[in-house]
Design a protein around this motif. Structure first.
Motif, PDB file in Angstrom:
ATOM      1  N   VAL A 165    -162.744  37.905 -10.063  1.00 18.78           N
ATOM      2  CA  VAL A 165    -161.936  37.968  -8.851  1.00 18.78           C
ATOM      3  C   VAL A 165    -160.794  38.937  -9.090  1.00 18.78           C
ATOM      4  O   VAL A 165    -159.924  38.704  -9.933  1.00 18.78           O
ATOM      5  CB  VAL A 165    -161.389  36.571  -8.470  1.00 18.78           C
ATOM      6  CG1 VAL A 165    -160.508  36.655  -7.226  1.00 18.78           C
ATOM      7  CG2 VAL A 165    -162.541  35.591  -8.251  1.00 18.78           C
ATOM      8  N   ASP A 166    -160.792  40.040  -8.362  1.00 21.02           N
ATOM      9  CA  ASP A 166    -159.780  41.076  -8.568  1.00 21.02           C
ATOM     10  C   ASP A 166    -158.380  40.549  -8.280  1.00 21.02           C
ATOM     11  O   ASP A 166    -158.182  39.648  -7.454  1.00 21.02           O
ATOM     12  CB  ASP A 166    -160.057  42.272  -7.656  1.00 21.02           C
ATOM     13  CG  ASP A 166    -161.298  43.041  -8.077  1.00 21.02           C
ATOM     14  OD1 ASP A 166    -161.725  42.884  -9.235  1.00 21.02           O
ATOM     15  OD2 ASP A 166    -161.831  43.791  -7.231  1.00 21.02           O
ATOM     16  N   ASP A 167    -157.405  41.158  -8.937  1.00 20.81           N
ATOM     17  CA  ASP A 167    -156.019  40.737  -8.767  1.00 20.81           C
ATOM     18  C   ASP A 167    -155.511  40.939  -7.346  1.00 20.81           C
ATOM     19  O   ASP A 167    -154.546  40.294  -6.935  1.00 20.81           O
ATOM     20  CB  ASP A 167    -155.114  41.505  -9.737  1.00 20.81           C
ATOM     21  CG  ASP A 167    -155.350  41.103 -11.189  1.00 20.81           C
ATOM     22  OD1 ASP A 167    -155.926  40.016 -11.416  1.00 20.81           O
ATOM     23  OD2 ASP A 167    -154.952  41.875 -12.082  1.00 20.81           O
ATOM     24  N   ASP A 168    -156.140  41.852  -6.593  1.00 21.48           N
ATOM     25  CA  ASP A 168    -155.669  42.083  -5.226  1.00 21.48           C
ATOM     26  C   ASP A 168    -156.241  41.093  -4.217  1.00 21.48           C
ATOM     27  O   ASP A 168    -155.958  41.183  -3.015  1.00 21.48           O
ATOM     28  CB  ASP A 168    -155.960  43.522  -4.773  1.00 21.48           C
ATOM     29  CG  ASP A 168    -157.442  43.867  -4.835  1.00 21.48           C
ATOM     30  OD1 ASP A 168    -158.240  43.006  -5.257  1.00 21.48           O
ATOM     31  OD2 ASP A 168    -157.798  45.004  -4.477  1.00 21.48           O
ATOM     32  N   VAL A 169    -157.027  40.126  -4.689  1.00 17.56           N
ATOM     33  CA  VAL A 169    -157.518  39.066  -3.815  1.00 17.56           C
ATOM     34  C   VAL A 169    -156.471  37.951  -3.765  1.00 17.56           C
ATOM     35  O   VAL A 169    -156.071  37.411  -4.797  1.00 17.56           O
ATOM     36  CB  VAL A 169    -158.862  38.495  -4.316  1.00 17.56           C
ATOM     37  CG1 VAL A 169    -159.286  37.288  -3.483  1.00 17.56           C
ATOM     38  CG2 VAL A 169    -159.935  39.577  -4.270  1.00 17.56           C
ATOM     39  N   SER A 170    -155.996  37.625  -2.571  1.00 21.85           N
ATOM     40  CA  SER A 170    -155.051  36.527  -2.398  1.00 21.85           C
ATOM     41  C   SER A 170    -155.805  35.206  -2.366  1.00 21.85           C
ATOM     42  O   SER A 170    -156.849  35.101  -1.714  1.00 21.85           O
ATOM     43  CB  SER A 170    -154.267  36.697  -1.089  1.00 21.85           C
ATOM     44  OG  SER A 170    -153.461  37.844  -1.127  1.00 21.85           O
ATOM     45  N   VAL A 171    -155.276  34.222  -3.078  1.00 18.37           N
ATOM     46  CA  VAL A 171    -155.909  32.904  -3.138  1.00 18.37           C
ATOM     47  C   VAL A 171    -154.932  31.868  -2.617  1.00 18.37           C
ATOM     48  O   VAL A 171    -153.810  31.738  -3.130  1.00 18.37           O
ATOM     49  CB  VAL A 171    -156.352  32.558  -4.573  1.00 18.37           C
ATOM     50  CG1 VAL A 171    -157.121  31.237  -4.569  1.00 18.37           C
ATOM     51  CG2 VAL A 171    -157.216  33.668  -5.162  1.00 18.37           C
ATOM     52  N   VAL A 172    -155.349  31.145  -1.600  1.00 18.76           N
ATOM     53  CA  VAL A 172    -154.492  30.195  -0.913  1.00 18.76           C
ATOM     54  C   VAL A 172    -155.105  28.803  -1.008  1.00 18.76           C
ATOM     55  O   VAL A 172    -156.324  28.638  -0.911  1.00 18.76           O
ATOM     56  CB  VAL A 172    -154.314  30.579   0.576  1.00 18.76           C
ATOM     57  CG1 VAL A 172    -153.433  29.580   1.307  1.00 18.76           C
ATOM     58  CG2 VAL A 172    -153.741  31.993   0.683  1.00 18.76           C
ATOM     59  N   GLY A 173    -154.268  27.794  -1.186  1.00 22.06           N
ATOM     60  CA  GLY A 173    -154.716  26.410  -1.167  1.00 22.06           C
ATOM     61  C   GLY A 173    -154.097  25.674   0.000  1.00 22.06           C
ATOM     62  O   GLY A 173    -152.921  25.879   0.319  1.00 22.06           O
ATOM     63  N   ALA A 174    -154.888  24.830   0.647  1.00 26.92           N
ATOM     64  CA  ALA A 174    -154.398  24.076   1.789  1.00 26.92           C
ATOM     65  C   ALA A 174    -155.035  22.690   1.806  1.00 26.92           C
ATOM     66  O   ALA A 174    -156.058  22.452   1.163  1.00 26.92           O
ATOM     67  CB  ALA A 174    -154.713  24.815   3.090  1.00 26.92           C
ATOM     68  N   VAL A 175    -154.408  21.782   2.550  1.00 25.40           N
ATOM     69  CA  VAL A 175    -154.971  20.446   2.756  1.00 25.40           C
ATOM     70  C   VAL A 175    -155.032  20.170   4.248  1.00 25.40           C
ATOM     71  O   VAL A 175    -154.043  20.346   4.967  1.00 25.40           O
ATOM     72  CB  VAL A 175    -154.134  19.358   2.051  1.00 25.40           C
ATOM     73  CG1 VAL A 175    -154.691  17.963   2.375  1.00 25.40           C
ATOM     74  CG2 VAL A 175    -154.113  19.578   0.548  1.00 25.40           C
ATOM     75  N   TYR A 176    -156.204  19.764   4.698  1.00 22.75           N
ATOM     76  CA  TYR A 176    -156.458  19.423   6.099  1.00 22.75           C
ATOM     77  C   TYR A 176    -156.235  17.923   6.261  1.00 22.75           C
ATOM     78  O   TYR A 176    -156.788  17.116   5.519  1.00 22.75           O
ATOM     79  CB  TYR A 176    -157.903  19.795   6.426  1.00 22.75           C
ATOM     80  CG  TYR A 176    -158.370  19.514   7.826  1.00 22.75           C
ATOM     81  CD1 TYR A 176    -157.908  20.262   8.897  1.00 22.75           C
ATOM     82  CD2 TYR A 176    -159.332  18.533   8.070  1.00 22.75           C
ATOM     83  CE1 TYR A 176    -158.375  20.031  10.187  1.00 22.75           C
ATOM     84  CE2 TYR A 176    -159.807  18.299   9.348  1.00 22.75           C
ATOM     85  CZ  TYR A 176    -159.319  19.045  10.408  1.00 22.75           C
ATOM     86  OH  TYR A 176    -159.797  18.816  11.671  1.00 22.75           O
ATOM     87  N   ASP A 177    -155.405  17.562   7.239  1.00 24.47           N
ATOM     88  CA  ASP A 177    -154.994  16.165   7.391  1.00 24.47           C
ATOM     89  C   ASP A 177    -155.467  15.597   8.718  1.00 24.47           C
ATOM     90  O   ASP A 177    -155.064  16.068   9.779  1.00 24.47           O
ATOM     91  CB  ASP A 177    -153.469  16.060   7.296  1.00 24.47           C
ATOM     92  CG  ASP A 177    -152.966  14.629   7.441  1.00 24.47           C
ATOM     93  OD1 ASP A 177    -153.747  13.687   7.206  1.00 24.47           O
ATOM     94  OD2 ASP A 177    -151.785  14.465   7.785  1.00 24.47           O
ATOM     95  N   PHE A 178    -156.320  14.567   8.666  1.00 26.67           N
ATOM     96  CA  PHE A 178    -156.685  13.845   9.882  1.00 26.67           C
ATOM     97  C   PHE A 178    -156.357  12.359   9.747  1.00 26.67           C
ATOM     98  O   PHE A 178    -156.814  11.543  10.531  1.00 26.67           O
ATOM     99  CB  PHE A 178    -158.178  14.033  10.211  1.00 26.67           C
ATOM    100  CG  PHE A 178    -159.126  13.767   9.073  1.00 26.67           C
ATOM    101  CD1 PHE A 178    -159.465  12.477   8.713  1.00 26.67           C
ATOM    102  CD2 PHE A 178    -159.666  14.818   8.365  1.00 26.67           C
ATOM    103  CE1 PHE A 178    -160.332  12.230   7.663  1.00 26.67           C
ATOM    104  CE2 PHE A 178    -160.547  14.584   7.308  1.00 26.67           C
ATOM    105  CZ  PHE A 178    -160.872  13.278   6.961  1.00 26.67           C
TER     106      PHE A 178
END
Length: 220
Positions: A165-178
Motif C-alpha cells: 500500500v503506497d504511502d500516498d494512499v489515505s487510510v481512514v477508520g470509522a464506526v457505523y452506529d445503529f
C-alpha cells in the motif's frame, strides 16, 4: 429480491454509461458483512464506479496465506489496479465477529465451525492486547464496542504498514452506529482514525469541517 432489483434496474439504466468498460473508484471500503450495514446506503452512494465495496465478518483487511498475513486481495485490488487512493475500514457497534473473538479470548464461548474460526483468527490475534487494556468494570456490550474501535485501528495499521500500500494512499477508520452508542443519529459513521492518528482533538484540528463526526469511545 428480484422485484427490488427490477426497480433498481429501471432507476439505474443510464448510470452505467460512463463506467461500463472501466472503473476508477475514489475509495475502497471494507465493512462488516452484517446485514444491518448497508454499504452504499451508508454513504448515500448511487453512482456506479464511485466506491469499491468489500464486506466480510469483522471488516478485515487481512488475508492469511502459507507465507504469512497479507492485505486481502479484495481490498488491495482497487489500490493496485484502479488508481484508488483512499481506503476506509468501517466497523459497527455490536459487531458479532468482535463479540465472538472477545468471548473466545475470555474463555466464554464454544468452538466455531472451521470456516468461521479461520476468519476470526486474524481478529482474535490482534484483539488480545486490546482485551488486556480494557477497564475491569465494563459491561460486555461496552467492552465489545471499545474493541470494535480497537479492531478498526488494527486493520488501519496493517494497511499502513504493508509495503503493498503506497504511502500516498489515505487510510481512514470509522464506526457505523445503529445502537445509540455514539452521540448523533442512528446510521451515522463516526471517524476514529486517519492514517494512524487516533486522538480526536488532533483529528478535529486537522479536519475542522467534520469535527462533529470525529468521536471515539476509547483512548488506550
Amino acid at each position: 429480491m428480484l422485484a427490488g432489483n427490477q426497480r433498481h434496474a429501471a432507476e439505474f439504466q443510464s448510470r452505467f454509461d460512463d463506467v461500463q468498460n472501466a472503473q476508477h473508484p475514489d475509495a475502497v471500503t471494507v465493512c462488516c458483512a452484517d446485514s444491518r450495514v448497508l454499504q452504499d446506503e451508508l454513504w448515500a452512494n448511487t453512482d456506479p464506479g464511485s466506491i469499491f465495496t468489500c464486506a466480510n465478518i469483522g471488516n478485515r483487511v487481512i488475508q492469511q496465506t502459507p507465507d504469512g498475513d497479507v492485505v486481502s486481495g479484495d481490498v488491495l485490488y482497487p489500490i493496485e489496479h484502479t488508481g484508488t487512493e483512499t481506503a476506509v475500514v468501517v466497523g459497527h457497534t455490536g459487531c458479532g465477529a468482535v463479540t465472538a473473538a472477545y468471548r473466545d479470548l475470555t474463555g466464554d464461548t464454544g468452538a466455531e465451525p472451521p470456516g468461521i474460526a479461520h476468519s476470526l483468527t486474524p481478529i482474535r490475534t490482534r484483539l488480545a492486547a486490546g482485551v488486556d487494556l480494557l477497564p475491569a468494570d465494563l459491561s460486555e456490550s461496552a467492552a465489545i464496542n471499545r474493541l470494535v474501535e480497537y479492531n478498526v485501528d488494527q486493520q488501519v495499521q496493517f494497511l499502513l504498514e504493508s509495503d503493498r500500500v503506497d504511502d500516498d494512499v489515505s487510510v481512514v477508520g470509522a464506526v457505523y452506529d445503529f445502537q445509540d452508542v455514539y452521540p448523533g443519529s442512528r446510521g451515522e459513521a463516526h471517524v476514529i482514525n486517519v492514517d494512524g492518528e487516533t486522538d480526536p482533538s488532533a483529528l478535529r484540528e486537522q479536519a475542522p469541517e467534520i469535527a462533529s463526526r470525529i468521536t471515539r469511545l476509547w483512548s488506550y
